[in-house]
Enzyme design. Sequence first.
Site, PDB file in Angstrom:
ATOM      1  N   HIS A 179      11.541   0.852   5.195  1.00  0.00           N
ATOM      2  CA  HIS A 179      10.394   0.063   4.744  1.00  0.00           C
ATOM      3  C   HIS A 179      10.566  -0.342   3.278  1.00  0.00           C
ATOM      4  O   HIS A 179      10.392  -1.508   2.930  1.00  0.00           O
ATOM      5  CB  HIS A 179       9.110   0.877   4.927  1.00  0.00           C
ATOM      6  CG  HIS A 179       7.866   0.063   4.789  1.00  0.00           C
ATOM      7  ND1 HIS A 179       7.578  -1.006   5.615  1.00  0.00           N
ATOM      8  CD2 HIS A 179       6.822   0.162   3.921  1.00  0.00           C
ATOM      9  CE1 HIS A 179       6.422  -1.530   5.266  1.00  0.00           C
ATOM     10  NE2 HIS A 179       5.946  -0.852   4.239  1.00  0.00           N
TER      11      HIS A 179
ATOM     12  N   SER B   9       4.799  -5.605   2.533  1.00  0.00           N
ATOM     13  CA  SER B   9       4.014  -4.776   3.447  1.00  0.00           C
ATOM     14  C   SER B   9       2.589  -5.307   3.562  1.00  0.00           C
ATOM     15  O   SER B   9       2.356  -6.404   4.060  1.00  0.00           O
ATOM     16  CB  SER B   9       4.048  -3.324   2.989  1.00  0.00           C
ATOM     17  OG  SER B   9       3.539  -2.460   3.991  1.00  0.00           O
ATOM     18  N   MET B  10       1.593  -4.562   3.080  1.00  0.00           N
ATOM     19  CA  MET B  10       0.211  -5.011   3.132  1.00  0.00           C
ATOM     20  C   MET B  10       0.035  -6.355   2.436  1.00  0.00           C
ATOM     21  O   MET B  10      -0.834  -7.148   2.810  1.00  0.00           O
ATOM     22  CB  MET B  10      -0.695  -3.976   2.476  1.00  0.00           C
ATOM     23  CG  MET B  10      -2.151  -4.354   2.470  1.00  0.00           C
ATOM     24  SD  MET B  10      -3.197  -3.127   1.667  1.00  0.00           S
ATOM     25  CE  MET B  10      -4.800  -3.884   1.994  1.00  0.00           C
TER      26      MET B  10
ATOM     27  N   TRP C  89       0.861  -1.183   0.000  1.00  0.00           N
ATOM     28  CA  TRP C  89       0.000   0.000   0.000  1.00  0.00           C
ATOM     29  C   TRP C  89       0.895   1.229   0.000  1.00  0.00           C
ATOM     30  O   TRP C  89       1.884   1.251   0.725  1.00  0.00           O
ATOM     31  CB  TRP C  89      -0.871  -0.027   1.260  1.00  0.00           C
ATOM     32  CG  TRP C  89      -1.815   1.123   1.449  1.00  0.00           C
ATOM     33  CD1 TRP C  89      -3.122   1.168   1.086  1.00  0.00           C
ATOM     34  CD2 TRP C  89      -1.544   2.373   2.088  1.00  0.00           C
ATOM     35  NE1 TRP C  89      -3.683   2.372   1.449  1.00  0.00           N
ATOM     36  CE2 TRP C  89      -2.718   3.141   2.064  1.00  0.00           C
ATOM     37  CE3 TRP C  89      -0.409   2.955   2.664  1.00  0.00           C
ATOM     38  CZ2 TRP C  89      -2.821   4.421   2.593  1.00  0.00           C
ATOM     39  CZ3 TRP C  89      -0.490   4.229   3.194  1.00  0.00           C
ATOM     40  CH2 TRP C  89      -1.679   4.943   3.149  1.00  0.00           C
TER      41      TRP C  89
ATOM     42  N   ASP D 191      13.059   0.312   9.767  1.00  0.00           N
ATOM     43  CA  ASP D 191      11.735   0.497   9.172  1.00  0.00           C
ATOM     44  C   ASP D 191      10.907   1.427  10.058  1.00  0.00           C
ATOM     45  O   ASP D 191      10.517   1.052  11.163  1.00  0.00           O
ATOM     46  CB  ASP D 191      11.042  -0.860   9.019  1.00  0.00           C
ATOM     47  CG  ASP D 191       9.772  -0.800   8.177  1.00  0.00           C
ATOM     48  OD1 ASP D 191       9.094   0.240   8.217  1.00  0.00           O
ATOM     49  OD2 ASP D 191       9.472  -1.790   7.496  1.00  0.00           O
TER      50      ASP D 191
END
Length: 276
Positions: free
Chosen positions: A256, A98-99, A32, A227
Amino acid sequence: MPFLTNETKDQNIDLYFQDYGEGQPVILIHGWPLSHKAWEQQVWAIVQAGYRCISYDRRGFGDSSAPYRSYDYSALASDLNAIIDQLELKDVVLVGFSMGGGEIVRYCTDYGTSNLDKVALVSSIIPLVAKKDDNPDGVPQEDLQDIMDALETDRVGFLQNFHKNFYNYSEDNKTVSDAQLHYDWSIASWASPIATIQAAKAWAETDFRPELKNVDIPTLIVHGDADNIVPKETSGDQASEGIKHSTYKVIANGPHGLNITHAKEFNEILLDFLKS
């Protein structure tokens, strides 16, 4: 452009995807609020290593359909299942950023792992983002609400600053080019506003801890120790403890967006895992 359609009882979702190479299929699931374009530094490396690389746009992002509703993780996992099913894929490797880690875990919960060989969670939100009494290192609820408020009042402005934090970028520490920041912003800003907010609620509110047991195949977990978006203490550290067959790699000074800032190091880790 290549599309597959996930025909659900409520609506049909057209999913844009790219399919390159031959060999064992590797599906890349973006984070995302980007699109399949976020995997630019990985697609070529995976294909050159002898694999079939499939990347796609999550519903509401990139060129995929943007429905008004249904951005929960089971809906998103159904899109992933449609890709695997319609392309008749077997022995699949899933790589979620991530997502995207959420789609992997929910896919394992809703569809099992019989079609999968292994999975990788990269800078993943798994297992839980929000701070709770039993998750003290999580993101405080007020901070999550600030994100939602910013998305509702000045989404494009929020996204412009978000991507600096994505890469731990500052004027004194330009971890990526200004062009990369603008590129990410342009991708994110063209995503559906509704999808951006509803998908954010999904990753902010979903607790995957009870589902970690469903990830019963070899799993690679990669996280950066710098991160600032998803601190490894509440994600990678816990995921590595909760997923039985996991290998945990921590990238020093990795933000990240380590698949861009530390592309060479990350690609080596990922390819070693694919070959293992």
